[in-house]
Design a protein around this motif. Structure first.
Motif, short mmCIF file in Angstrom:
data_model
loop_
_atom_site.label_atom_id
_atom_site.label_comp_id
_atom_site.label_asym_id
_atom_site.label_seq_id
_atom_site.Cartn_x
_atom_site.Cartn_y
_atom_site.Cartn_z
N ALA A 1 0.86 -1.19 0.00
CA ALA A 1 0.00 0.00 0.00
C ALA A 1 0.89 1.23 0.00
CB ALA A 1 -0.90 0.00 1.22
N ILE A 2 0.70 2.10 -0.97
CA ILE A 2 1.54 3.29 -1.06
C ILE A 2 0.69 4.55 -1.07
CG2 ILE A 2 3.30 2.01 -2.35
CD1 ILE A 2 2.49 3.67 -4.81
N GLY A 3 1.24 5.60 -0.49
CA GLY A 3 0.65 6.92 -0.61
C GLY A 3 1.41 7.67 -1.69
N LEU A 4 0.70 8.42 -2.48
CA LEU A 4 1.33 9.16 -3.58
C LEU A 4 0.71 10.56 -3.60
CD1 LEU A 4 3.39 8.91 -5.81
CD2 LEU A 4 1.65 7.94 -7.29
N ALA A 5 1.45 11.52 -3.04
CA ALA A 5 0.95 12.89 -2.97
C ALA A 5 1.08 13.55 -4.33
CB ALA A 5 1.71 13.66 -1.90
N GLY A 6 0.56 14.78 -4.44
CA GLY A 6 0.49 15.44 -5.74
C GLY A 6 1.80 16.03 -6.23
N GLY A 7 1.75 16.59 -7.45
CA GLY A 7 2.91 17.23 -8.04
C GLY A 7 3.32 16.58 -9.35
N THR A 8 4.15 17.28 -10.09
CA THR A 8 4.54 16.79 -11.41
C THR A 8 5.53 15.62 -11.34
OG1 THR A 8 6.22 18.55 -11.49
CG2 THR A 8 4.12 18.99 -12.56
N THR A 9 6.36 15.57 -10.30
CA THR A 9 7.26 14.42 -10.15
C THR A 9 6.47 13.18 -9.75
OG1 THR A 9 8.99 15.96 -9.43
CG2 THR A 9 9.40 13.62 -9.10
N ALA A 10 5.48 13.36 -8.89
CA ALA A 10 4.60 12.24 -8.52
C ALA A 10 3.83 11.76 -9.74
CB ALA A 10 3.65 12.66 -7.42
N PHE A 11 3.46 12.67 -10.61
CA PHE A 11 2.76 12.31 -11.85
C PHE A 11 3.65 11.42 -12.72
CE2 PHE A 11 1.85 13.34 -16.35
CZ PHE A 11 0.52 12.95 -16.43
N ALA A 12 4.93 11.80 -12.83
CA ALA A 12 5.88 10.97 -13.60
C ALA A 12 6.06 9.61 -12.94
CB ALA A 12 7.22 11.70 -13.71
N LEU A 13 6.09 9.58 -11.62
CA LEU A 13 6.24 8.32 -10.89
C LEU A 13 5.04 7.42 -11.12
CD1 LEU A 13 7.54 6.42 -8.87
CD2 LEU A 13 6.69 7.89 -7.02
N ALA A 14 3.85 7.98 -11.13
CA ALA A 14 2.64 7.17 -11.34
C ALA A 14 2.73 6.38 -12.64
CB ALA A 14 1.41 8.08 -11.35
N GLN A 15 3.28 6.98 -13.68
CA GLN A 15 3.40 6.29 -14.96
C GLN A 15 4.34 5.10 -14.87
OE1 GLN A 15 3.52 9.26 -18.36
NE2 GLN A 15 3.62 10.66 -16.64
N GLN A 16 5.36 5.20 -14.03
CA GLN A 16 6.28 4.08 -13.83
C GLN A 16 5.66 2.99 -12.95
OE1 GLN A 16 9.21 3.86 -15.43
NE2 GLN A 16 8.80 5.86 -16.38
N LEU A 17 4.80 3.39 -12.03
CA LEU A 17 4.20 2.43 -11.11
C LEU A 17 3.15 1.54 -11.78
CD1 LEU A 17 3.77 4.63 -7.91
CD2 LEU A 17 5.44 2.80 -8.29
N LEU A 18 2.74 1.89 -13.00
CA LEU A 18 1.80 1.04 -13.73
C LEU A 18 2.35 -0.37 -13.93
CD1 LEU A 18 0.61 3.55 -16.51
CD2 LEU A 18 -0.75 2.70 -14.58
N GLU A 19 3.67 -0.49 -13.92
CA GLU A 19 4.30 -1.79 -14.15
C GLU A 19 4.51 -2.59 -12.86
OE1 GLU A 19 4.63 -2.72 -17.25
OE2 GLU A 19 3.81 -0.76 -17.78
N VAL A 20 4.21 -2.01 -11.71
CA VAL A 20 4.38 -2.71 -10.44
C VAL A 20 3.05 -3.38 -10.08
CG1 VAL A 20 5.04 -2.53 -8.02
CG2 VAL A 20 6.08 -1.00 -9.71
N PRO A 21 3.02 -4.70 -9.95
CA PRO A 21 1.73 -5.39 -9.77
C PRO A 21 1.16 -5.28 -8.36
CG PRO A 21 3.54 -6.97 -9.77
CD PRO A 21 4.14 -5.63 -10.09
N ASP A 22 -0.17 -5.34 -8.32
CA ASP A 22 -0.93 -5.51 -7.07
C ASP A 22 -0.73 -4.38 -6.05
OD1 ASP A 22 -2.00 -8.00 -7.95
OD2 ASP A 22 -0.10 -8.95 -7.42
N LEU A 23 -0.52 -3.18 -6.53
CA LEU A 23 -0.39 -2.06 -5.61
C LEU A 23 -1.76 -1.55 -5.18
CD1 LEU A 23 2.39 0.17 -7.25
CD2 LEU A 23 2.62 -1.30 -5.24
N THR A 24 -1.82 -1.03 -3.98
CA THR A 24 -2.95 -0.21 -3.55
C THR A 24 -2.41 1.21 -3.43
OG1 THR A 24 -4.02 -2.01 -2.35
CG2 THR A 24 -4.66 0.24 -1.76
N VAL A 25 -2.95 2.11 -4.24
CA VAL A 25 -2.43 3.48 -4.32
C VAL A 25 -3.46 4.44 -3.76
CG1 VAL A 25 -1.57 5.30 -5.85
CG2 VAL A 25 -1.09 2.90 -6.38
N VAL A 26 -3.07 5.18 -2.75
CA VAL A 26 -3.91 6.24 -2.19
C VAL A 26 -3.28 7.57 -2.58
CG1 VAL A 26 -4.87 7.28 -0.11
CG2 VAL A 26 -4.61 4.79 -0.26
#
Length: 321
Positions: A141-166
């Motif tokens: 389970a990960i927390g992902l706060a806002g911002g443009t760097t977090a936005f770039a990170l979200a695109q990379q996290l698409l490849e990590v399986p079975d995450l719960t993203v808040v």
């Protein structure tokens, strides 16, 4: 010979006489560009955003630059430099002055919008995102706060399986939703291990994050294995800070709810101080940044943080500081 007699004996008009050398100069410049001669160098192959990042770094480091200095440094035309300065001025990060540009003196309450920030340090943010994504374990389970760097990170996290993203970022949530919709529209079965995404409610900020009592209540009732946090500013004295008071409060709840806090921030955030601090450096477990972070800053960070990851550099190089 009078001017009238000279013009009568010359078959071309004065306008033609002026246009010929200009045409020749333009042709020579074109041939030089094609042949790789003249002022052509590898810098001319830089993407516009990379070139503008270099210009912005130079402006901030020196407190101002002249157009002719940038043309020599980057080996591009003055028109290219002027267009880059125009673009940076529209983003609100430099102020154009006669013959050059100076940095904008930002107030601690100034909060640039998502679009204004999204064009800055793109290459650095992509490298940071890739390095940070490697720190997200499948099934957590990960927390992902806002911002443009977090936005770039979200695109990379698409490849990590079975995450719960808040997340409290509309843009970040949309990365995951768009990926799922695209798969559905293509007739594909849901991708195994696709992330479960929880978007907090709240009031929207200029950076497209959701803050306020609703967001705070949602975040403080949850617990994260790791929090990835983008920041407006980071310094030894102020810790992590933001110009938005409501966002600072939401971020405090994020930090308190996480077992591990990872800050993702490019080097331009170092030394920047926003209106409100929401965490000290000793509350941070790791900083993921780019090679532009100066050696002095790395040494200071090493005194407070257990881990410093410099994306794009060998691990040994970062660990020396």
């Amino acid at each position: 010979m009078t001017g009238r007699a000279w013009r009568n004996r010359n078959p071309r008009s004065s306008g033609d006489l002026l246009s010929v050398p200009r045409a020749k100069m333009a042709a020579r410049a074109t041939r030089a560009d094609r042949k790789g001669t003249g002022r052509v160098s590898d810098n001319q192959n830089l993407l516009a955003e990379q070139r503008r990042a270099l210009i912005l770094d130079e402006v901030r480091r020196r407190g101002g630059v002249r157009v002719n200095e940038l043309t020599r440094k980057l080996n591009v035309s003055d028109m290219t430099v002027r267009r880059d300065l125009d673009a940076l001025a529209r983003m609100g990060v430099v102020e154009k002055v006669h013959g050059g540009a100076v940095p904008v003196a930002e107030a601690s309450t100034y909060e640039p919008g998502f679009e204004a920030k999204s064009g800055l340090e793109l290459s650095a943010k992509e490298d940071i995102a890739k390095a940070a994504a490697a720190m997200a374990a499948p099934g957590t389970a990960i927390g992902l706060a806002g911002g443009t760097t977090a936005f770039a990170l979200a695109q990379q996290l698409l490849e990590v399986p079975d995450l719960t993203v808040v997340t409290n970022s509309v843009r970040v949530a949309d990365v995951f939703y768009t990926a799922q919709r695209s798969a559905a529209l293509g007739g594909a079965a849901p991708r195994p291990g696709a992330a479960t995404v929880v978007l907090t409610g709240g009031v929207r900020t200029p950076s497209d994050t959701l803050v306020g009592p609703v967001a705070d209540a949602a975040v403080r009732s949850l617990h994260f294995d790791v929090l990835f946090l983008g920041v407006h500013g980071i310094s030894v004295e102020a810790g992590l800070s933001t110009p938005n008071l409501a966002e600072a409060e939401t971020n405090r709840h994020f930090v308190r709810s996480a077992r591990r806090v990872v800050v993702v921030a490019d080097h331009t955030k170092w030394g920047t101080v926003g209106l409100s601090s929401f965490a000290s450096l000793d509350q941070v477990d790791a900083l993921v940044t780019d090679p532009g972070l100066p050696a002095g800053a790395r040494a200071e960070i090493a005194e407070y943080l257990p881990e410093l990851v410099v994306a794009g550099e060998p691990a040994e190089a970062a660990s020396e500081f």
